[in-house]
Design an enzyme around this catalytic site. Structure first.
Site, PDB file in Angstrom:
ATOM      1  N   LYS A  30       0.829  -1.210   0.000  1.00  0.00           N
ATOM      2  CA  LYS A  30       0.000   0.000   0.000  1.00  0.00           C
ATOM      3  C   LYS A  30       0.856   1.251   0.000  1.00  0.00           C
ATOM      4  O   LYS A  30       0.501   2.253  -0.606  1.00  0.00           O
ATOM      5  CB  LYS A  30      -0.935   0.015   1.212  1.00  0.00           C
ATOM      6  CG  LYS A  30      -2.133  -0.894   1.031  1.00  0.00           C
ATOM      7  CD  LYS A  30      -3.175  -0.634   2.091  1.00  0.00           C
ATOM      8  CE  LYS A  30      -4.319  -1.622   1.983  1.00  0.00           C
ATOM      9  NZ  LYS A  30      -5.240  -1.537   3.100  1.00  0.00           N
TER      10      LYS A  30
ATOM     11  N   LYS B 189      -4.293 -11.093  -7.079  1.00  0.00           N
ATOM     12  CA  LYS B 189      -5.630 -11.377  -6.527  1.00  0.00           C
ATOM     13  C   LYS B 189      -6.663 -10.427  -7.129  1.00  0.00           C
ATOM     14  O   LYS B 189      -6.315  -9.306  -7.546  1.00  0.00           O
ATOM     15  CB  LYS B 189      -5.617 -11.301  -5.005  1.00  0.00           C
ATOM     16  CG  LYS B 189      -5.490  -9.916  -4.471  1.00  0.00           C
ATOM     17  CD  LYS B 189      -5.930  -9.795  -3.016  1.00  0.00           C
ATOM     18  CE  LYS B 189      -5.892  -8.321  -2.658  1.00  0.00           C
ATOM     19  NZ  LYS B 189      -6.552  -7.874  -1.519  1.00  0.00           N
TER      20      LYS B 189
ATOM     21  N   LYS C  49     -10.789  -4.723  -5.648  1.00  0.00           N
ATOM     22  CA  LYS C  49     -11.654  -3.630  -6.095  1.00  0.00           C
ATOM     23  C   LYS C  49     -10.846  -2.470  -6.680  1.00  0.00           C
ATOM     24  O   LYS C  49     -11.355  -1.679  -7.454  1.00  0.00           O
ATOM     25  CB  LYS C  49     -12.620  -3.149  -5.002  1.00  0.00           C
ATOM     26  CG  LYS C  49     -12.107  -3.157  -3.595  1.00  0.00           C
ATOM     27  CD  LYS C  49     -13.248  -2.991  -2.581  1.00  0.00           C
ATOM     28  CE  LYS C  49     -12.849  -3.543  -1.227  1.00  0.00           C
ATOM     29  NZ  LYS C  49     -13.875  -3.584  -0.234  1.00  0.00           N
TER      30      LYS C  49
HETATM   31  P1  TYM Z   1     -11.020  -5.994   2.743  1.00  0.00           P
HETATM   32  O1  TYM Z   1     -12.139  -5.021   2.857  1.00  0.00           O
HETATM   33  O2  TYM Z   1      -9.876  -5.651   1.848  1.00  0.00           O
HETATM   34  O3  TYM Z   1     -11.587  -7.387   2.246  1.00  0.00           O
HETATM   35  C1  TYM Z   1     -12.679  -8.011   2.919  1.00  0.00           C
HETATM   36  C2  TYM Z   1     -12.468  -9.522   2.973  1.00  0.00           C
HETATM   37  O4  TYM Z   1     -12.405 -10.063   1.641  1.00  0.00           O
HETATM   38  C3  TYM Z   1     -11.242 -10.865   1.511  1.00  0.00           C
HETATM   39  N1  TYM Z   1     -10.769 -10.786   0.119  1.00  0.00           N
HETATM   40  C4  TYM Z   1     -10.609 -11.845  -0.685  1.00  0.00           C
HETATM   41  N2  TYM Z   1     -10.804 -13.159  -0.483  1.00  0.00           N
HETATM   42  C5  TYM Z   1     -10.555 -13.994  -1.524  1.00  0.00           C
HETATM   43  N3  TYM Z   1     -10.116 -13.565  -2.732  1.00  0.00           N
HETATM   44  C6  TYM Z   1      -9.906 -12.253  -2.986  1.00  0.00           C
HETATM   45  N4  TYM Z   1      -9.488 -11.828  -4.163  1.00  0.00           N
HETATM   46  C7  TYM Z   1     -10.159 -11.323  -1.924  1.00  0.00           C
HETATM   47  N5  TYM Z   1     -10.083  -9.969  -1.819  1.00  0.00           N
HETATM   48  C8  TYM Z   1     -10.447  -9.664  -0.566  1.00  0.00           C
HETATM   49  C9  TYM Z   1     -10.245 -10.244   2.488  1.00  0.00           C
HETATM   50  O5  TYM Z   1      -9.212 -11.138   2.810  1.00  0.00           O
HETATM   51  C10 TYM Z   1     -11.147  -9.922   3.651  1.00  0.00           C
HETATM   52  O6  TYM Z   1     -11.362 -11.062   4.453  1.00  0.00           O
HETATM   53  N6  TYM Z   1      -8.371  -5.386   6.943  1.00  0.00           N
HETATM   54  C11 TYM Z   1      -9.529  -6.036   6.372  1.00  0.00           C
HETATM   55  C12 TYM Z   1     -10.836  -5.714   7.059  1.00  0.00           C
HETATM   56  C13 TYM Z   1     -10.833  -5.857   8.548  1.00  0.00           C
HETATM   57  C14 TYM Z   1     -10.995  -7.063   9.272  1.00  0.00           C
HETATM   58  C15 TYM Z   1     -10.988  -6.681  10.645  1.00  0.00           C
HETATM   59  C16 TYM Z   1     -11.145  -8.399   8.912  1.00  0.00           C
HETATM   60  C17 TYM Z   1     -10.719  -4.855   9.447  1.00  0.00           C
HETATM   61  N7  TYM Z   1     -10.830  -5.332  10.725  1.00  0.00           N
HETATM   62  C18 TYM Z   1     -11.113  -7.634  11.655  1.00  0.00           C
HETATM   63  C19 TYM Z   1     -11.268  -9.336   9.921  1.00  0.00           C
HETATM   64  C20 TYM Z   1     -11.260  -8.960  11.278  1.00  0.00           C
HETATM   65  C21 TYM Z   1      -9.671  -5.611   4.922  1.00  0.00           C
HETATM   66  O7  TYM Z   1      -9.184  -4.584   4.513  1.00  0.00           O
HETATM   67  O8  TYM Z   1     -10.479  -6.411   4.169  1.00  0.00           O
END
Ligand code: TYM
Length: 333
Positions: A117, A199, A202
């Site tokens: 990032k 991967k 978005k």
């Molecule tokens: P975020 O918003 O980037 O993504 C949300 C969830 O989707 C999963 N994910 C994927 N899984 C499979 N294939 C993909 N291409 C893919 N892209 C995204 C992510 O691994 C995630 O599980 N930091 C986290 C959000 C967060 C969180 C938490 C999660 C904040 N606090 C506490 C668990 C517990 C995030 O940015 O996810």
């Protein structure tokens, strides 16, 4: 929520950065629906995390309510589960400060997501990007969480969460439950359709199918998905990432195992595979989109549910924070 004493707590979160992908759905939200009966669950719209990149305020507000609606549309009941917005529970920010004082600069600088990032945000390399995993640890630890279903890209953040919890517990006794990550191999890394070495994300809309895309867009994107030249339909992530990814997407939406799917497509060409994947994705997202449209039409109701859920989350979070304040020696009167 009926807090059944014998159920453990499951926690996860998604950023309200708009445009939820089928990667987010397959890797996270769908997993939540599969696990939710077995746990006391909390699902968070992590709006504070979203602030680590510059946001347009009106869009962030809209995306927050939309993600809340999407959780429900995907099948998560806001009465059985606690579905809420991170900034509505100030204990997240408060615990983050305390845990910042128990987290080392060295371990934060080793986070691969921070490195990625910061390379992409040279013009806004803020401290929030650096301490992002501490806020995430606070989310999880506030609720005495046992299980955290996430995609592969969050594995390292779960490891640092465990390290912080163990470090704290070693000094002050058993204050936090040490959580386990839940990262099923087949669904934890859905790849970009345009570049299957990365991967699906978005931030790269070319290679992503969004949960709210219409059927024509879904067909067009999947038809263009990058595959390979050997025309055999099988799982081989190393040598055939594009085809393996299509099979995994098919399997998640159709409910068939990847082995069953490979049998079904034996002797067929990539064109047929892509058509079947499109059909399965469209059939899977249609009921979610329909429910979503109904929910988003009644913003007053959504708002009310969001406020009620924040209150339920706060009661649990406040209990943990009080204990932490006491343990570290903050004078509480
Ligand atoms: P975020 O918003 O980037 O993504 C949300 C969830 O989707 C999963 N994910 C994927 N899984 C499979 N294939 C993909 N291409 C893919 N892209 C995204 C992510 O691994 C995630 O599980 N930091 C986290 C959000 C967060 C969180 C938490 C999660 C904040 N606090 C506490 C668990 C517990 C995030 O940015 O996810």
């Amino acid at each position: 929520m009926k807090q059944l004493e014998n159920k453990k707590t499951l926690y996860s979160g998604v950023q309200p950065s708009g445009n939820i992908t089928i990667g987010n759905y397959i890797g996270a939200i769908r997993q939540f629906t599969l696990l939710s009966d077995q746990y006391n669950c909390l699902f968070c719209v992590v709006d504070l995390h979203a602030l680590t990149v510059r946001q347009i305020p009106a869009e962030l507000r809209r995306n927050t309510l939309e993600l809340f609606a999407l959780y429900i549309a995907a099948g998560l009941d806001p009465q059985k589960n606690i579905i809420y917005c991170q900034s509505h529970v100030p204990e997240h920010a408060e615990l983050t400060w305390i845990l910042n004082c128990f987290t080392y600069m060295g371990e934060l600088s080793r986070m691969t997501q921070f490195k990625d990032k910061s390379a992409r945000n040279q013009d806004n390399l803020n401290a929030g990007l650096f301490t992002y995993p501490v806020l995430m640890a606070s989310d999880i630890l506030l609720y005495q969480t046992s299980l955290v279903p996430v995609g592969e890209d969050q594995r390292q953040h779960l490891e640092i969460t465990r390290d912080i919890a163990e470090r704290f517990n070693n000094i002050y006794g058993n204050v936090f439950v040490v959580p386990e990550a839940y990262i099923p191999k087949e669904t934890s890394k859905i790849l970009s359709l345009s570049d299957p070495l990365r991967k699906m994300s978005k931030s790269e809309p070319d290679g992503a199918v969004f949960l709210l895309d219409n059927a024509d867009d879904i067909r067009r994107k999947i038809r263009r998905a990058v595959t390979d030249s050997d025309a055999e339909i099988r799982i081989d992530i190393e040598n055939k990432p594009g085809v393996s990814n299509l099979l995994q997407i098919y399997s998640a939406f159709s409910g068939e195992s990847t082995d069953e799917a490979i049998g079904r497509f034996e002797g067929q060409g990539y064109g047929q595979l892509k058509k079947a994947v499109s059909d399965a994705v469209i059939a899977g997202v249609e009921p979610i989109q329909k429910r979503y449209q109904e929910l988003i039409a009644d913003k007053g109701m959504l708002h009310q549910q969001m406020m009620n859920n924040a209150e339920r989350a706060r009661q649990i979070a406040a209990r943990t924070l009080r204990k932490v304040y006491k343990k570290v020696g903050l004078y509480q009167g």
